[in-house]
Design a protein around this motif. Structure first.
Motif, mmCIF file in Angstrom:
data_model
loop_
_atom_site.group_PDB
_atom_site.id
_atom_site.type_symbol
_atom_site.label_atom_id
_atom_site.label_comp_id
_atom_site.label_asym_id
_atom_site.label_seq_id
_atom_site.Cartn_x
_atom_site.Cartn_y
_atom_site.Cartn_z
ATOM 1 N N LYS A 181 0.808 -1.221 0.000
ATOM 2 C CA LYS A 181 0.000 0.000 0.000
ATOM 3 C C LYS A 181 0.839 1.269 0.000
ATOM 4 O O LYS A 181 0.372 2.311 -0.436
ATOM 5 N N GLU A 182 2.071 1.192 0.461
ATOM 6 C CA GLU A 182 2.935 2.366 0.482
ATOM 7 C C GLU A 182 3.527 2.675 -0.888
ATOM 8 O O GLU A 182 3.770 3.834 -1.207
ATOM 9 N N ASN A 183 3.770 1.648 -1.689
ATOM 10 C CA ASN A 183 4.458 1.842 -2.964
ATOM 11 C C ASN A 183 3.590 1.557 -4.192
ATOM 12 O O ASN A 183 4.035 1.795 -5.313
ATOM 13 N N GLN A 184 2.386 1.018 -4.017
ATOM 14 C CA GLN A 184 1.527 0.689 -5.145
ATOM 15 C C GLN A 184 0.144 1.280 -4.954
ATOM 16 O O GLN A 184 -0.315 1.448 -3.826
ATOM 17 N N MET A 185 -0.514 1.574 -6.087
ATOM 18 C CA MET A 185 -1.892 2.045 -6.026
ATOM 19 C C MET A 185 -2.733 1.220 -7.002
ATOM 20 O O MET A 185 -2.264 0.857 -8.089
ATOM 21 N N PRO A 186 -3.979 0.890 -6.630
ATOM 22 C CA PRO A 186 -4.837 0.105 -7.516
ATOM 23 C C PRO A 186 -5.291 0.943 -8.707
ATOM 24 O O PRO A 186 -5.655 2.106 -8.562
#
Length: 72
Positions: free
Chosen positions: A14-19
């Motif tokens: 969740k810190e480095n990726q976004m849906p």
């Protein structure tokens, strides 16, 4: 007759990726996945054919549909 295997919940960084939903302008094909915030690299997770597929993607990763952006 085919039976769909119920998939268990998964996690993502969740810190480095976004849906993201990646949608083709020409064909309308949609693919759900995650975009790396720093590099912009897209990782495909599943093909979205119906609204049920999108709901399944959201359920698997614990994401609200309002949290997902669409890229063209």
């Amino acid at each position: 007759m085919f039976f769909r295997k119920k998939l268990e919940a998964r996690t993502y960084d969740k810190e480095n990726q976004m849906p993201v939903i990646r949608s083709s302008i020409c064909t309308g094909e949609k693919v759900a996945g995650f975009r790396d915030i720093r590099t912009g690299k897209f990782t495909e997770v599943m093909l979205i054919r119906t609204s049920g597929d999108l709901a399944e993607f959201c359920r698997l990763y614990g994401i609200g549909e309002s949290e997902i952006s669409t890229q063209y």
